[in-house]
Motif scaffolding. Structure first.
Motif, PDB file in Angstrom:
ATOM      1  N   LEU A 218      10.155  -2.925  16.004  1.00 50.02           N
ATOM      2  CA  LEU A 218       9.857  -1.542  15.598  1.00 50.02           C
ATOM      3  C   LEU A 218      11.456  -1.056  15.705  1.00 50.02           C
ATOM      4  O   LEU A 218      11.370  -0.149  16.461  1.00 50.02           O
ATOM      5  CB  LEU A 218       8.947  -0.903  16.689  1.00 50.02           C
ATOM      6  N   PRO A 219      12.206  -1.577  15.058  1.00 51.33           N
ATOM      7  CA  PRO A 219      13.801  -0.872  15.121  1.00 51.33           C
ATOM      8  C   PRO A 219      13.658   0.500  14.667  1.00 51.33           C
ATOM      9  O   PRO A 219      14.697   1.093  14.938  1.00 51.33           O
ATOM     10  CB  PRO A 219      14.515  -1.839  14.219  1.00 51.33           C
ATOM     11  N   THR A 220      12.713   1.108  13.909  1.00 56.20           N
ATOM     12  CA  THR A 220      12.891   2.279  13.267  1.00 56.20           C
ATOM     13  C   THR A 220      12.014   3.328  14.115  1.00 56.20           C
ATOM     14  O   THR A 220      12.146   4.570  13.914  1.00 56.20           O
ATOM     15  CB  THR A 220      12.217   2.482  11.814  1.00 56.20           C
ATOM     16  N   ASP A 221      11.516   2.742  15.199  1.00 57.20           N
ATOM     17  CA  ASP A 221      10.709   3.597  16.000  1.00 57.20           C
ATOM     18  C   ASP A 221      11.693   4.344  17.217  1.00 57.20           C
ATOM     19  O   ASP A 221      12.563   4.338  17.698  1.00 57.20           O
ATOM     20  CB  ASP A 221       9.924   2.823  17.160  1.00 57.20           C
ATOM     21  N   LEU A 222      11.012   5.821  16.990  1.00 57.62           N
ATOM     22  CA  LEU A 222      12.146   6.912  17.639  1.00 57.62           C
ATOM     23  C   LEU A 222      12.163   6.533  19.118  1.00 57.62           C
ATOM     24  O   LEU A 222      13.326   6.639  19.712  1.00 57.62           O
ATOM     25  CB  LEU A 222      11.387   8.308  17.505  1.00 57.62           C
ATOM     26  N   GLY A 223      11.126   6.044  19.818  1.00 61.15           N
ATOM     27  CA  GLY A 223      11.178   5.709  21.215  1.00 61.15           C
ATOM     28  C   GLY A 223      12.442   4.499  21.754  1.00 61.15           C
ATOM     29  O   GLY A 223      13.273   4.349  22.512  1.00 61.15           O
TER      30      GLY A 223
ATOM     31  N   LEU B 193       0.671  -1.238  -0.065  1.00 59.43           N
ATOM     32  CA  LEU B 193       0.047   0.089  -0.119  1.00 59.43           C
ATOM     33  C   LEU B 193       0.876   1.172   0.260  1.00 59.43           C
ATOM     34  O   LEU B 193       1.716   1.056   0.481  1.00 59.43           O
ATOM     35  CB  LEU B 193      -0.702  -0.014   1.196  1.00 59.43           C
ATOM     36  N   PRO B 194       0.545   2.565  -0.548  1.00 54.39           N
ATOM     37  CA  PRO B 194       1.305   3.456  -0.714  1.00 54.39           C
ATOM     38  C   PRO B 194       1.566   4.156   0.777  1.00 54.39           C
ATOM     39  O   PRO B 194       0.206   4.007   1.492  1.00 54.39           O
ATOM     40  CB  PRO B 194       0.352   4.686  -1.349  1.00 54.39           C
ATOM     41  N   GLY B 195       2.530   4.827   1.089  1.00 58.64           N
ATOM     42  CA  GLY B 195       2.520   5.264   2.432  1.00 58.64           C
ATOM     43  C   GLY B 195       2.966   4.044   3.588  1.00 58.64           C
ATOM     44  O   GLY B 195       2.956   4.686   4.631  1.00 58.64           O
ATOM     45  N   PHE B 196       2.703   2.835   3.055  1.00 53.49           N
ATOM     46  CA  PHE B 196       3.100   1.998   4.242  1.00 53.49           C
ATOM     47  C   PHE B 196       4.383   1.391   4.361  1.00 53.49           C
ATOM     48  O   PHE B 196       4.839   0.662   3.535  1.00 53.49           O
ATOM     49  CB  PHE B 196       2.060   0.567   4.269  1.00 53.49           C
ATOM     50  N   GLY B 197       5.118   1.850   5.251  1.00 60.19           N
ATOM     51  CA  GLY B 197       6.426   1.498   5.524  1.00 60.19           C
ATOM     52  C   GLY B 197       6.789   0.582   6.690  1.00 60.19           C
ATOM     53  O   GLY B 197       5.651   0.059   7.263  1.00 60.19           O
ATOM     54  N   PRO B 198       7.813   0.158   6.919  1.00 63.41           N
ATOM     55  CA  PRO B 198       8.237  -0.962   8.014  1.00 63.41           C
ATOM     56  C   PRO B 198       7.308  -0.769   9.403  1.00 63.41           C
ATOM     57  O   PRO B 198       7.173  -1.499  10.128  1.00 63.41           O
ATOM     58  CB  PRO B 198       9.615  -1.050   8.174  1.00 63.41           C
TER      59      PRO B 198
END
Length: 488
Positions: free
Chosen positions: A435-440, A412-417
């Protein structure tokens, strides 16, 4: 586990409640079956046989113990940590699909023949889908008998029985008591107010309620959810109508108060609340593995038993995940509240401030995209998601194939990891979602001396599998965000 006789005997002798729901002990000399932690004197090993489900015990001719009430034990953690056919079938049975659609409906949802479904369930659980659904109906009937003043005829049909006779026969067979005798033995028969049910949701200790209820309260959408008088409350969209639930953490159970438009939805409502709070998890197994990592060990020791806050409606959560992309928690709640007010179905809450059901995908697919106060790219992401949810191109449910659903979402467009992984963790229920890309998570990793780049952190987290979703909860807990604290 039921095939490991030695381990089962040791668990029964130790009256180890951690194994309640993992297997059931049938006693040949008495004809009853118990949970491993039953307080009565353990029978001799030669008099014990072990079964993987209450339904298998009932099929073998054993009746439920009146002392330990094995039907009230937590469910097996297996069904919420696996994505194979049997686990998906068990989640659907828990959601009442067999009662509503029969075994053919269950098979159709899973894409297998009824014969294949029956063979797989019999091989692993010792009972087919009809027997498993029957055991679930018996549990629901007992709950209604003991906690309401409803007439037995109403209870029979609310629990899913096709006739009063079948209801009476099943209750007598499973509990060795007539329905009226069960009610007479209840500590407070008929104690629930009209239209409301009060019950206890069991779980395996330990349970840390802070992040579980803190997350739900901090992200609550006004009108659909609220924190009131120490309880998390929300509206429920159910097969036969709607409901309102209040969930209050207690030391050894979750107090659950349900207001249902149709009592036939009781089993489904309980199943979804248990899934929301991850109550069938095995925290000892999770914490033993995560605690073996020297970095996570102090976090686990400080607050063991963290659960993964999940959802009662997978499609709703996916929509909310898109609304929360690259915005604060407060902004995401504001976006969701606007949708609820404009497109949600109104409900009456006699005990609080809930006003709506969250809008169904069909309602959201019909809205004017220009009315959405968000960037054009996220608007496209939102409208594509809700249209595919509405027309069935993407299916999110307890029966979802995790790998296939991930792949469809990534297209889907806009759906990243991040979006896909948070949906996998909280909507699909994948215990290994990460969630390795999560800021927290990256901030916590840096503070703890873990790699902070997604690729390196993912490699370091391999030792936490298959419980990386629980590791996420421990890492998030290093922050002072409101999601990590039980509301006052």
């Amino acid at each position: 586990m039921h095939t490991d006789t030695g381990a089962c005997v040791r668990a029964v002798r130790a009256k180890d409640a951690r194994f309640d729901g993992w297997f059931y002990t049938a006693v040949l000399t008495t004809g009853i079956y118990c949970r491993p932690s039953c307080p009565v004197v353990a029978p001799k090993p030669q008099n014990m046989v072990f079964h993987p489900s209450a339904a298998a015990c009932q099929q073998a001719g054993f009746r439920a113990c009146k002392r330990c009430r094995p039907d009230a034990s937590p469910g097996s953690p297996e069904w919420n940590q696996r994505a194979d056919l049997v686990a998906r079938a068990m989640r659907l049975i828990g959601d009442g699909v067999v009662d509503r659609e029969g075994v053919p409906g269950l098979a159709a949802r899973l894409g297998y023949s009824t014969r294949q479904i029956e063979r797989q369930l019999l091989a692993e659980l010792g009972a087919g889908p009809l027997a498993l659904a029957r055991a679930q109906r018996a549990r629901t009937a007992r709950l209604l008998i003991e906690t309401t003043a409803l007439p037995m005829a109403e209870i029979a049909f609310a629990a899913g029985f096709s006739s009063i006779r079948t209801f009476n026969d099943t209750v007598r067979e499973v509990y060795a008591l007539a329905p009226s005798e069960l009610r007479a033995r209840a500590p407070h028969p008929g104690r629930a107010a009209p239209g409301a049910l009060t019950l206890r949701l069991p779980f395996r200790l330990p349970l840390n309620p802070d992040n579980l209820f803190g997350h739900l309260a901090a992200t609550a959408v006004p009108g659909v959810e609220e924190w009131r008088d120490g309880a998390y409350r929300r509206t429920l969209r159910l097969p036969h109508g709607h409901g309102i639930v209040s969930l209050t953490p207690k030391p050894d159970h979750i107090a659950c108060r349900l207001i249902l438009g149709d009592l036939r939805d009781l089993t489904v409502a309980i199943s979804r609340c248990r899934r929301l709070l991850d109550l069938d998890a095995d925290p000892v197994a999770v914490d033993e593995q995560l605690g073996a990592d020297p970095v996570l060990a102090p976090l686990v020791a400080k607050a063991p038993g963290r659960r993964v806050p999940r959802t009662v409606d997978e499609a709703e959560f996916a929509v909310r995940a898109v609304l929360g992309q690259q915005v604060s928690t407060a902004a995401a709640r504001t976006h969701a509240a606007r949708l609820v007010t404009a497109h949600g179905e109104p409900v009456h809450d006699p005990e609080g401030g809930l006003t709506h059901l969250f809008p169904a995908p069909e309602a959201l697919a019909a809205l004017d995209p220009e009315s959405l106060a968000m960037p054009r790219t996220r608007r496209t992401t939102f409208t594509t998601l809700v249209s595919q949810l509405a027309d069935g191109s993407i299916h999110l449910g307890v029966d979802s194939d995790w790998a296939e659903t991930r792949a469809r979402l990534l297209d889907l467009p806009g759906f990243g990891p991040w979006t896909v992984d948070v949906i996998a963790m909280r909507a699909l229920g994948d215990p290994d979602a990460f969630l390795p890309t999560d800021l927290g998570i990256r901030r916590a990793a840096g503070e703890l001396g873990l790699p902070s780049t997604p690729a390196a952190l993912t490699a370091r987290a391999a030792a936490w599998r298959p419980w990386r979703a629980y590791a996420v909860q421990y890492l998030w807990a290093t922050d002072s965000h409101p999601i990590n604290f039980l509301p006052v």
